[in-house]
Design a protein around this motif. Sequence first.
Motif, PDB file in Angstrom:
ATOM      1  N   UNK A 137       0.881  -1.142  -0.298  1.00 60.39           N
ATOM      2  CA  UNK A 137      -0.157  -0.229  -0.044  1.00 60.39           C
ATOM      3  C   UNK A 137       0.658   0.790   0.209  1.00 60.39           C
ATOM      4  N   UNK A 138       2.195   1.143   0.805  1.00 63.83           N
ATOM      5  CA  UNK A 138       3.226   2.476   0.700  1.00 63.83           C
ATOM      6  C   UNK A 138       2.897   2.578  -0.807  1.00 63.83           C
ATOM      7  N   UNK A 139       4.081   1.820  -1.391  1.00 66.77           N
ATOM      8  CA  UNK A 139       4.670   1.406  -1.876  1.00 66.77           C
ATOM      9  C   UNK A 139       3.024   1.836  -3.080  1.00 66.77           C
ATOM     10  N   UNK A 140       1.918   1.905  -3.066  1.00 61.91           N
ATOM     11  CA  UNK A 140       1.399   2.177  -4.095  1.00 61.91           C
ATOM     12  C   UNK A 140       0.926   3.347  -4.664  1.00 61.91           C
ATOM     13  N   UNK A 141       0.711   3.846  -2.734  1.00 58.60           N
ATOM     14  CA  UNK A 141      -0.135   4.962  -2.650  1.00 58.60           C
ATOM     15  C   UNK A 141       1.085   6.228  -3.250  1.00 58.60           C
ATOM     16  N   UNK A 142       2.329   5.754  -3.762  1.00 62.88           N
ATOM     17  CA  UNK A 142       3.583   6.693  -3.696  1.00 62.88           C
ATOM     18  C   UNK A 142       3.452   6.646  -5.071  1.00 62.88           C
ATOM     19  N   UNK A 143       3.924   5.364  -5.330  1.00 61.19           N
ATOM     20  CA  UNK A 143       3.882   5.461  -7.458  1.00 61.19           C
ATOM     21  C   UNK A 143       2.220   5.533  -8.753  1.00 61.19           C
ATOM     22  N   UNK A 144       1.545   5.565  -7.444  1.00 69.13           N
ATOM     23  CA  UNK A 144      -0.284   5.515  -8.623  1.00 69.13           C
ATOM     24  C   UNK A 144      -0.808   6.417  -7.731  1.00 69.13           C
ATOM     25  N   UNK A 145      -0.871   7.726  -6.939  1.00 64.39           N
ATOM     26  CA  UNK A 145      -1.835   7.634  -6.036  1.00 64.39           C
ATOM     27  C   UNK A 145      -3.408   8.752  -6.333  1.00 64.39           C
ATOM     28  N   UNK A 146      -4.140   8.178  -8.210  1.00 60.83           N
ATOM     29  CA  UNK A 146      -4.757   8.959  -8.195  1.00 60.83           C
ATOM     30  C   UNK A 146      -5.180   7.404  -7.895  1.00 60.83           C
ATOM     31  N   UNK A 147      -4.696   6.472  -8.490  1.00 62.87           N
ATOM     32  CA  UNK A 147      -5.827   4.664  -7.873  1.00 62.87           C
ATOM     33  C   UNK A 147      -5.492   3.972  -7.249  1.00 62.87           C
ATOM     34  N   UNK A 148      -4.406   3.930  -6.319  1.00 65.81           N
ATOM     35  CA  UNK A 148      -4.121   4.675  -4.685  1.00 65.81           C
ATOM     36  C   UNK A 148      -4.630   5.348  -4.496  1.00 65.81           C
ATOM     37  N   UNK A 149      -5.453   5.992  -3.572  1.00 67.71           N
ATOM     38  CA  UNK A 149      -5.541   7.163  -2.685  1.00 67.71           C
ATOM     39  C   UNK A 149      -5.089   6.561  -1.552  1.00 67.71           C
ATOM     40  N   UNK A 150      -4.832   7.940  -0.593  1.00 62.90           N
ATOM     41  CA  UNK A 150      -4.121   6.958   0.855  1.00 62.90           C
ATOM     42  C   UNK A 150      -5.651   7.069   1.798  1.00 62.90           C
ATOM     43  N   UNK A 151      -6.195   8.362   1.462  1.00 63.44           N
ATOM     44  CA  UNK A 151      -7.587   8.582   1.773  1.00 63.44           C
ATOM     45  C   UNK A 151      -8.678   8.955   0.704  1.00 63.44           C
TER      46      UNK A 151
END
Length: 120
Positions: A17-31
């Motif tokens: 999750x940490x990695x994907x939120x950083x690389x693809x923030x639109x597809x994997x939003x933190x919140x």
Amino acid sequence: MKKMKTSKRFRIYKEMRRELIEKYPVAFPAKGKRPPLKVGIVKDILADGSLNSTANNLRIFLSIWTRSTAYLQSVAKMRPRITLSGEICSEISKTHASTAAEIIVSRKNKKLNNLTSAGR
């Protein structure tokens, strides 16, 4: 049975999750809302070549992510599917939307039943 939060699967989920939120923030939003993802997103992530983990770990992450209530709510509301960059790529099928809605209702009913049972 171990709780998920202490399981190996959950540790993998958190790392991915940490990695994907950083690389693809639109597809994997933190919140907030989790947008429905393109069918075949695993291939897109692996093709990118920048993943610091294994394909198996990615699949574990996505199995948890796409079963979350927040994700299922987006599917049930028939929000469009997006690519890694956030471009709309397809619509949600009625079958996927109705299945997601059924799972959400089932979870709510189970939670209510557990609360009712605990109050006895």
